[in-house]
Write a protein that holds these residues in place. Structure first.
Motif, PDB file in Angstrom:
ATOM      1  N   LEU A 102       0.824  -1.204   0.000  1.00 50.16           N
ATOM      2  CA  LEU A 102       0.000   0.000   0.000  1.00 50.16           C
ATOM      3  C   LEU A 102       0.862   1.260   0.000  1.00 50.16           C
ATOM      4  N   GLU A 103       0.550   2.189  -0.907  1.00 46.31           N
ATOM      5  CA  GLU A 103       1.249   3.466  -0.957  1.00 46.31           C
ATOM      6  C   GLU A 103       0.673   4.374   0.131  1.00 46.31           C
ATOM      7  N   ILE A 104       1.501   4.730   1.116  1.00 46.93           N
ATOM      8  CA  ILE A 104       1.029   5.584   2.203  1.00 46.93           C
ATOM      9  C   ILE A 104       1.603   6.995   2.118  1.00 46.93           C
ATOM     10  N   ILE A 105       2.689   7.177   1.348  1.00 47.29           N
ATOM     11  CA  ILE A 105       3.295   8.507   1.170  1.00 47.29           C
ATOM     12  C   ILE A 105       3.161   8.884  -0.297  1.00 47.29           C
ATOM     13  N   ARG A 106       2.679  10.114  -0.517  1.00 44.58           N
ATOM     14  CA  ARG A 106       2.520  10.606  -1.883  1.00 44.58           C
ATOM     15  C   ARG A 106       2.935  12.078  -1.964  1.00 44.58           C
ATOM     16  N   GLY A 107       3.757  12.393  -2.974  1.00 48.11           N
ATOM     17  CA  GLY A 107       3.963  13.763  -3.408  1.00 48.11           C
ATOM     18  C   GLY A 107       4.861  14.685  -2.613  1.00 48.11           C
ATOM     19  N   ALA A 108       5.617  14.210  -1.644  1.00 48.39           N
ATOM     20  CA  ALA A 108       6.506  15.102  -0.896  1.00 48.39           C
ATOM     21  C   ALA A 108       7.669  15.547  -1.779  1.00 48.39           C
ATOM     22  N   LYS A 109       8.059  16.812  -1.648  1.00 50.65           N
ATOM     23  CA  LYS A 109       9.178  17.370  -2.417  1.00 50.65           C
ATOM     24  C   LYS A 109      10.176  18.014  -1.470  1.00 50.65           C
ATOM     25  N   LYS A 110      11.432  18.031  -1.896  1.00 53.76           N
ATOM     26  CA  LYS A 110      12.491  18.630  -1.085  1.00 53.76           C
ATOM     27  C   LYS A 110      12.310  20.141  -1.024  1.00 53.76           C
ATOM     28  N   ALA A 111      12.366  20.676   0.195  1.00 54.18           N
ATOM     29  CA  ALA A 111      12.291  22.119   0.388  1.00 54.18           C
ATOM     30  C   ALA A 111      13.619  22.734  -0.040  1.00 54.18           C
ATOM     31  N   GLU A 112      13.569  23.857  -0.708  1.00 55.73           N
ATOM     32  CA  GLU A 112      14.778  24.489  -1.221  1.00 55.73           C
ATOM     33  C   GLU A 112      15.718  24.872  -0.082  1.00 55.73           C
ATOM     34  N   GLY A 113      16.975  24.412  -0.200  1.00 54.11           N
ATOM     35  CA  GLY A 113      18.012  24.770   0.750  1.00 54.11           C
ATOM     36  C   GLY A 113      17.936  24.068   2.095  1.00 54.11           C
ATOM     37  N   LYS A 114      17.062  23.070   2.245  1.00 50.66           N
ATOM     38  CA  LYS A 114      16.912  22.362   3.520  1.00 50.66           C
ATOM     39  C   LYS A 114      16.874  20.859   3.277  1.00 50.66           C
ATOM     40  N   ASP A 115      17.231  20.097   4.309  1.00 53.30           N
ATOM     41  CA  ASP A 115      17.078  18.645   4.270  1.00 53.30           C
ATOM     42  C   ASP A 115      15.712  18.287   4.845  1.00 53.30           C
ATOM     43  N   VAL A 116      14.665  18.827   4.220  1.00 54.10           N
ATOM     44  CA  VAL A 116      13.277  18.605   4.627  1.00 54.10           C
ATOM     45  C   VAL A 116      12.458  18.365   3.362  1.00 54.10           C
ATOM     46  N   TRP A 117      11.565  17.387   3.410  1.00 54.88           N
ATOM     47  CA  TRP A 117      10.664  17.091   2.306  1.00 54.88           C
ATOM     48  C   TRP A 117       9.252  17.357   2.814  1.00 54.88           C
ATOM     49  N   GLU A 118       8.485  18.145   2.064  1.00 54.26           N
ATOM     50  CA  GLU A 118       7.155  18.511   2.526  1.00 54.26           C
ATOM     51  C   GLU A 118       6.214  18.675   1.340  1.00 54.26           C
ATOM     52  N   GLY A 119       4.979  19.022   1.645  1.00 54.21           N
ATOM     53  CA  GLY A 119       3.998  19.248   0.597  1.00 54.21           C
ATOM     54  C   GLY A 119       3.272  17.999   0.155  1.00 54.21           C
ATOM     55  N   GLY A 120       3.670  16.861   0.696  1.00 52.21           N
ATOM     56  CA  GLY A 120       3.010  15.616   0.333  1.00 52.21           C
ATOM     57  C   GLY A 120       1.948  15.241   1.350  1.00 52.21           C
ATOM     58  N   ARG A 121       1.479  14.017   1.226  1.00 44.89           N
ATOM     59  CA  ARG A 121       0.438  13.500   2.107  1.00 44.89           C
ATOM     60  C   ARG A 121       0.866  12.122   2.608  1.00 44.89           C
ATOM     61  N   ILE A 122       0.415  11.801   3.828  1.00 42.49           N
ATOM     62  CA  ILE A 122       0.670  10.479   4.390  1.00 42.49           C
ATOM     63  C   ILE A 122      -0.637   9.912   4.926  1.00 42.49           C
ATOM     64  N   LEU A 123      -0.834   8.644   4.666  1.00 45.53           N
ATOM     65  CA  LEU A 123      -2.021   7.914   5.090  1.00 45.53           C
ATOM     66  C   LEU A 123      -1.716   7.124   6.348  1.00 45.53           C
ATOM     67  N   ASP A 124      -2.602   7.206   7.332  1.00 42.61           N
ATOM     68  CA  ASP A 124      -2.567   6.310   8.482  1.00 42.61           C
ATOM     69  C   ASP A 124      -3.538   5.182   8.165  1.00 42.61           C
ATOM     70  N   PRO A 125      -3.046   4.008   7.777  1.00 43.84           N
ATOM     71  CA  PRO A 125      -3.952   2.941   7.351  1.00 43.84           C
ATOM     72  C   PRO A 125      -4.828   2.399   8.479  1.00 43.84           C
ATOM     73  N   GLU A 126      -4.443   2.641   9.724  1.00 47.64           N
ATOM     74  CA  GLU A 126      -5.267   2.165  10.836  1.00 47.64           C
ATOM     75  C   GLU A 126      -6.543   2.992  10.985  1.00 47.64           C
ATOM     76  N   SER A 127      -6.458   4.287  10.692  1.00 48.05           N
ATOM     77  CA  SER A 127      -7.626   5.160  10.838  1.00 48.05           C
ATOM     78  C   SER A 127      -8.235   5.556   9.494  1.00 48.05           C
ATOM     79  N   GLY A 128      -7.468   5.422   8.418  1.00 49.64           N
ATOM     80  CA  GLY A 128      -7.913   5.852   7.105  1.00 49.64           C
ATOM     81  C   GLY A 128      -7.739   7.344   6.878  1.00 49.64           C
ATOM     82  N   LYS A 129      -7.180   8.059   7.857  1.00 53.22           N
ATOM     83  CA  LYS A 129      -7.000   9.507   7.740  1.00 53.22           C
ATOM     84  C   LYS A 129      -5.745   9.826   6.921  1.00 53.22           C
ATOM     85  N   VAL A 130      -5.832  10.917   6.157  1.00 51.01           N
ATOM     86  CA  VAL A 130      -4.717  11.389   5.343  1.00 51.01           C
ATOM     87  C   VAL A 130      -4.267  12.722   5.917  1.00 51.01           C
ATOM     88  N   TYR A 131      -2.959  12.859   6.135  1.00 53.95           N
ATOM     89  CA  TYR A 131      -2.375  14.028   6.774  1.00 53.95           C
ATOM     90  C   TYR A 131      -1.399  14.735   5.841  1.00 53.95           C
TER      91      TYR A 131
END
Length: 142
Positions: free
Chosen positions: A81-110
């Motif tokens: 199951l794909e739980i992470i989708r669409g995160a991109k590297k933030a410019e100039g940082k070692d951080v990836w954001e802007g994507g979504r993550i699924l909690d398969p236990e609750s079905g919620k997407v964050y």
């Protein structure tokens, strides 16, 4: 003596290469500290995606499905199951954001933010909805 600087440079590059979420990780249960699942995060076209490779808790049925999901992942097997989708590297940082993550236990997407820490040995995985957030620490696997 000429090999020593080259060896140090290569070691430095290898350490820096690990400052990415790309790779294999174990998610850890917040309450018990036990590994829950093995994840594989990959990059394609500048975006990250992540799938569950293996369920690690003994009490979980390896044939379990995402019964709580409400999107295209509804009733799909947890393994693969794909739980992470669409995160991109933030410019100039070692951080990836802007994507979504699924909690398969609750079905919620964050909303998702991924931050490698401790030289890339661990990954802070933060999911948020509005002002509410939760951070898990995943452990890199060989």
């Amino acid at each position: 003596m000429r090999l020593l600087p080259l060896a140090l440079l290569l070691c430095g590059l290898a350490a820096h290469a690990q400052m990415t979420p790309v790779g294999r990780w174990h998610s850890v249960d917040d309450k018990t500290g036990e590994a829950k699942a093995q994840m594989q995060i990959a990059e394609q076209g500048g975006q990250l995606s992540g799938r569950i490779e293996k369920l690690l808790r003994k009490e979980v049925d390896p044939q379990a499905r995402c019964t709580e999901c409400t999107d295209d992942r509804k009733d799909q097997p947890l393994v693969g199951l794909e739980i992470i989708r669409g995160a991109k590297k933030a410019e100039g940082k070692d951080v990836w954001e802007g994507g979504r993550i699924l909690d398969p236990e609750s079905g919620k997407v964050y909303t998702l933010r991924l931050t490698p820490i401790e030289g890339g040995a661990k990954l802070e995985v933060r999911g948020s909805i509005g002002p509410f957030w939760r951070t898990q620490t995943w452990l890199r696997q060989p």
